[in-house]
Write a protein that holds these residues in place. Structure first.
Motif, short mmCIF file in Angstrom:
data_model
loop_
_atom_site.label_atom_id
_atom_site.label_comp_id
_atom_site.label_asym_id
_atom_site.label_seq_id
_atom_site.Cartn_x
_atom_site.Cartn_y
_atom_site.Cartn_z
N SER A 73 0.81 -1.21 0.00
CA SER A 73 0.00 0.00 0.00
C SER A 73 0.85 1.26 0.00
O SER A 73 0.41 2.31 -0.48
N PHE A 74 2.07 1.17 0.54
CA PHE A 74 2.96 2.33 0.56
C PHE A 74 3.52 2.64 -0.83
O PHE A 74 4.07 3.72 -1.04
N GLU A 75 3.38 1.69 -1.77
CA GLU A 75 3.90 1.90 -3.12
C GLU A 75 2.80 2.24 -4.11
O GLU A 75 3.06 2.39 -5.30
N LYS A 76 1.56 2.36 -3.62
CA LYS A 76 0.43 2.63 -4.50
C LYS A 76 0.12 4.12 -4.53
O LYS A 76 -0.19 4.72 -3.50
N PRO A 77 0.20 4.76 -5.71
CA PRO A 77 -0.11 6.21 -5.79
C PRO A 77 -1.50 6.52 -5.25
O PRO A 77 -2.47 5.80 -5.55
N THR A 78 -1.59 7.59 -4.47
CA THR A 78 -2.83 7.93 -3.78
C THR A 78 -3.05 9.44 -3.84
O THR A 78 -2.09 10.21 -3.79
N LYS A 79 -4.32 9.85 -3.95
CA LYS A 79 -4.62 11.27 -3.85
C LYS A 79 -4.39 11.74 -2.43
O LYS A 79 -4.83 11.09 -1.48
N MET A 80 -3.74 12.87 -2.28
CA MET A 80 -3.48 13.40 -0.94
C MET A 80 -3.18 14.89 -1.00
O MET A 80 -2.89 15.44 -2.07
N SER A 81 -3.28 15.52 0.14
CA SER A 81 -2.89 16.92 0.29
C SER A 81 -1.66 16.95 1.18
O SER A 81 -1.68 16.40 2.29
N VAL A 82 -0.59 17.56 0.69
CA VAL A 82 0.65 17.61 1.47
C VAL A 82 0.96 19.05 1.86
O VAL A 82 0.58 20.00 1.17
N PHE A 83 1.67 19.18 2.96
CA PHE A 83 2.04 20.51 3.47
C PHE A 83 3.12 21.14 2.60
O PHE A 83 4.00 20.46 2.07
N ALA A 84 3.04 22.46 2.48
CA ALA A 84 4.09 23.21 1.78
C ALA A 84 4.07 24.64 2.27
O ALA A 84 3.05 25.14 2.75
N TRP A 85 5.22 25.28 2.17
CA TRP A 85 5.28 26.72 2.39
C TRP A 85 5.03 27.41 1.07
O TRP A 85 5.69 27.11 0.07
N LYS A 86 4.08 28.33 1.03
CA LYS A 86 3.79 29.08 -0.19
C LYS A 86 3.75 30.56 0.14
O LYS A 86 2.95 30.98 0.98
N ASP A 87 4.64 31.31 -0.49
CA ASP A 87 4.74 32.76 -0.23
C ASP A 87 4.93 33.03 1.26
O ASP A 87 4.37 33.98 1.81
N GLY A 88 5.70 32.16 1.90
CA GLY A 88 6.00 32.35 3.31
C GLY A 88 4.89 31.96 4.26
O GLY A 88 4.96 32.26 5.45
N LYS A 89 3.84 31.28 3.75
CA LYS A 89 2.71 30.90 4.61
C LYS A 89 2.43 29.41 4.45
O LYS A 89 2.66 28.84 3.38
#
Length: 782
Positions: A394-410
């Motif tokens: 299951s760790f090798e199966k592509p999945t839809k997800m939302s990941v954290f990121a810094w964007k414009d310092g936020k």
């Protein structure tokens, strides 16, 4: 004549029929009331239930300056307010829209009821505010079955009249505002005004009050969030304003001007993973769980308190202003530091990114360990009962997800498709902060930032995390030496390598520490040596006093983490939490008295009865003299050592790109500051401990895995990773004069026998200061 008589007789027959139907209907209504009052349609609440209607109340977390930091609740985010806490125009809007004759009836509006009957509800409903409260309190939404709906209506009438006898008009209005669900976890008017407008109910203006009252019609339909129905909400708000004008609560000019305005929404959701002091609130949840499980803390009936529904008030030491300053400092610094880390760890620059010093087999082993420690692994193994093979697949199966990121310092989220294993590796790139600020005398914790975004990173780096402390441990060695040997900051020791032989102090092998710059020769004063983190001097002090007395001191300073009594601890090899380090350093600022950190001052039930009152815990650890001399040593760190950038020194010699990382520089503090930077051997942990007389603050920055770190000391030192957060935080605190953060000197003992002024001690000494951190050396303290 006969025809005329016949017509008269026919007319009188209709009149009799009318009165029979009217009186019969009236008797049916009376009989319906009697049946309802006798409980035929179901039990009615007795007077005790009416006096104390059962509603779930959230536990409120209150800051030391009286602000709500957050709440604990399961379904109902409700905190009641009194009638006096409601603005008059909010009440006027409700009455004008929902029940214009509210002050003239006793629970049931006869005129409105007759109108509704004759017009079959097309001219508007007849429910009074009292009836609507009865429905909200005791049976909720109406049934679609006509028979059941009639019986419910009869019960509403009965309960409404009882409510009118039990409560004043003002109390009924307050209850109605408190009980209503405004959507988006906005249960009750207080939550609604905070979530939709970021203010308390009493602060609402007329148009804001009108919008909230408009939501009483249907809060699901009239949801003001931008993605839901803001246009419909505005139209409904304008209807409320028109009703207020119709009944004389506002004039036409004001109505017209307000109807043209936007909603003015300041949507700030109140959830467990969002808002202020999220990491502290989760620490507090565990604290409250332990408190409620203690048999000594029980309700009068012997049952346990429920922190999600019993309406407790938890008064904390956190200052909402300082907490905001701390979170803003973290939010300003971390995106810049992270951007530099990403820049240095591209696949072209570092094929093993984000890891350094690991080969492929070591990285594979690290990732497998991380898989087994993940929530996905736990859920699939224990909840879904999947095999290990299925879980790994299951760790090798592509999945839809939302990941954290810094964007414009936020902080932001990126919607993507990614293998769970790749997302884990992506998250290994991120650097994390931990920060705590405390009043050294009272022990009151003023700010607590356990990470940069609780929604994505739940691990708390204030109390849960323990990491190598680097050179921030050295003051404990110096304090022990001052206590035992009565040393002065002006005393000199040789800056030459020293070997502590095997078996001395239980050391299994010979130990010969090196200076970070590999420079030796001459002598150093203790003050100069600590300011520049000279390892050979710390080793010589450890050789004189031994590691066990240092460990004994650290334990008295409140450090509970395991510390081995070996010489190398002097250079910071032990893993200690930010929470422990701040408590320990605070002892120096508090004239040698250790005060255990305090987070909760007292707890009240929903009626204001005090259920818990904290008892201060303190003990004498060091003499005032030893504590003061140690502080004096640490003042040298910010005057000419690794913390000197707090003074704004050397900025012309800094490279432009480096200044971008040192957010908020130059700080240009001129007041007395004691502190110590700390950096571990491979730059995986950066620390800064900073003190003024009435505030001690510790900051740590590092990655989840120690194999993730900067390649060079330039960016990986505590003075670059952690110190900027302290600097920005303190600048904000000083700018807020209501906080009264000290700019004065540390208290000097009246009978000081140790000389701290080196000009008086030995005019000819000076110590070699060529390694001062003013020039941002590539090497620093280990």
């Amino acid at each position: 004549m006969a025809k005329k008589q016949e017509k008269t007789q026919d007319f009188s027959k209709y009149i009799r029929l009318f009165w029979i139907l009217f009186l019969g209907g009236f008797m049916v209504v009376i009989f319906l009331f009697l049946l309802a009052s006798w409980g035929v349609f179901g039990p009615l609440p007795d007077h005790t239930v009416l006096e104390n209607p059962k509603t779930n109340l959230a536990t409120e977390i209150i800051s030391s300056d009286g602000k709500t930091l957050g709440k604990f609740y399961f379904n109902d985010n409700r905190t009641p307010v009194s009638y006096d806490e409601l603005p008059q125009h909010l009440v006027d809007a409700l009455v004008a829209t929902e029940d214009a004759r509210y002050y003239d009836h006793s629970g049931v509006d006869a005129r409105g009821t007759l109108r509704a009957i004759f017009k079959l509800g097309k001219g508007g409903g007849a429910s009074t505010i009292s009836q609507q409260l009865a429905k909200q309190l005791f049976h909720g939404e109406g049934s679609k079955n006509i028979v059941e709906r009639i019986s419910q209506k009869a019960k509403e009438w009965i309960i409404a009249t009882k409510l009118e006898r039990q409560y004043t008009k003002e109390e009924i209005i307050a209850q109605y505002f408190n009980i209503y669900d405004f959507g988006n976890n906005a249960d009750g008017i207080r939550s609604a005004s905070r979530i939709y407008f970021g203010k308390e109910p009493i602060e609402l203006d007329v148009k804001e009050s009108a919008m909230l009252v408009g939501m009483f019609k249907n809060s699901s339909l009239y949801n003001p969030r931008p993605e839901r129905n803001p246009v419909g909400v505005k139209n409904r708000r304008n209807v409320v304003l028109a009703q207020m004008e119709k009944y004389g609560y506002i004039d036409e000019k004001l109505k017209d001007s307000l109807q043209k305005l936007d909603l003015g929404l300041r949507y700030s959701p109140e959830s467990h993973r969002e808002g202020t002091a999220t990491y502290f609130r989760e620490y507090l949840r565990a604290f409250m769980k332990d408190w409620t499980n203690d048999e000594a803390n029980r309700k009068p009936d012997g049952s346990k308190y429920n922190i999600n529904s019993d309406g407790l008030k938890v008064y904390t030491t956190i200052d909402s202003r300082m907490q905001l300053h701390a979170e803003e400092a973290v939010a300003r610094h971390m995106p810049r530091l992270q951007a530099e880390f990403f820049h240095q760890n591209t696949p072209d620059r570092n094929p093993t990114a984000p890891f350094l010093d690991l080969d492929k087999n070591q990285i594979d082993a690290l990732m497998k360990r991380s898989m087994r420690q993940s929530e996905r692994w736990r859920h699939m193994k224990y909840d879904l009962r999947k095999s290990e093979k299925e879980i790994i697949a299951s760790f090798e199966k592509p999945t839809k997800m939302s990941v954290f990121a810094w964007k414009d310092g936020k902080p932001s989220e990126i919607d993507t498709i990614m293998k769970p294993l790749d997302s884990m590796r992506y998250y290994k790139h991120f650097l994390h902060p931990g920060m705590m600020s405390m009043d050294p005398e009272t022990g009151h914790v003023k700010a607590w930032v356990g990470g940069m975004n609780y929604r994505h990173f739940q691990f708390d780096h204030v109390k849960q995390s323990k990491r190598q402390v680097g050179s921030t441990f050295k003051p404990f060695v110096y304090a022990t030496a001052i206590d035992q040997l009565h040393l002065s900051p002006c005393d000199e020791l040789p800056n030459t390598q020293i070997t502590i032989e095997a078996n001395k102090f239980g050391n299994p092998e010979p130990w010969t520490p090196k200076n970070s710059d590999n420079k030796y020769g001459g002598t150093r004063t203790l003050k100069n040596a600590l300011a520049n983190s000279i390892n050979t001097i710390t080793a010589r002090l450890m050789d004189k006093v031994g590691p066990q007395p240092v460990v004994d001191l650290v334990k008295k300073l409140g450090v509970e983490s395991e510390i081995l009594a070996v010489p190398s601890i002097g250079l910071g090899t032990s893993d200690i939490s930010v929470y422990e380090m701040v408590g320990a350093y605070a002892t120096f600022a508090n004239q040698g008295v250790y005060t255990k950190p305090v987070m909760v001052t007292h707890i009240e039930d929903k009626n204001g009865t005090i259920l818990y009152q904290f008892t201060p815990e303190s003990r004498d650890v060091l003499s005032e003299e030893v504590a003061y001399v140690t502080v004096n040593l640490m003042q040298g760190v910010t005057q000419s050592g690794s913390g000197s950038r707090l003074r704004g020194k050397g900025r012309d010699k800094w490279r432009a790109d480096y200044r971008e990382i040192i957010t908020g520089y130059p700080y240009e503090f001129t007041n007395p500051i004691a502190g110590k930077t700390g950096t571990t051997q491979n730059q995986s942990d950066g620390w800064f401990m900073g003190m003024v007389p009435n505030l001690v603050t510790g900051v740590w920055v590092g990655a989840e895995d120690r194999a993730t770190h900067f390649a060079s000391i330039t960016y990986g030192q505590g003075a670059a990773m952690a110190l900027p957060i302290w600097g920005m935080y303190m600048k904000s605190c000083y700018e807020d004069e209501t906080l009264n953060i000290s700019k004065g000197d540390f208290k000097k003992p009246e009978n000081l026998t140790i000389e701290v002024n080196c000009e008086n001690y030995n005019p000819n000494q000076g110590g070699d200061s060529e390694n001062s951190d003013e020039d941002i050396p590539e090497e620093l303290d280990f």
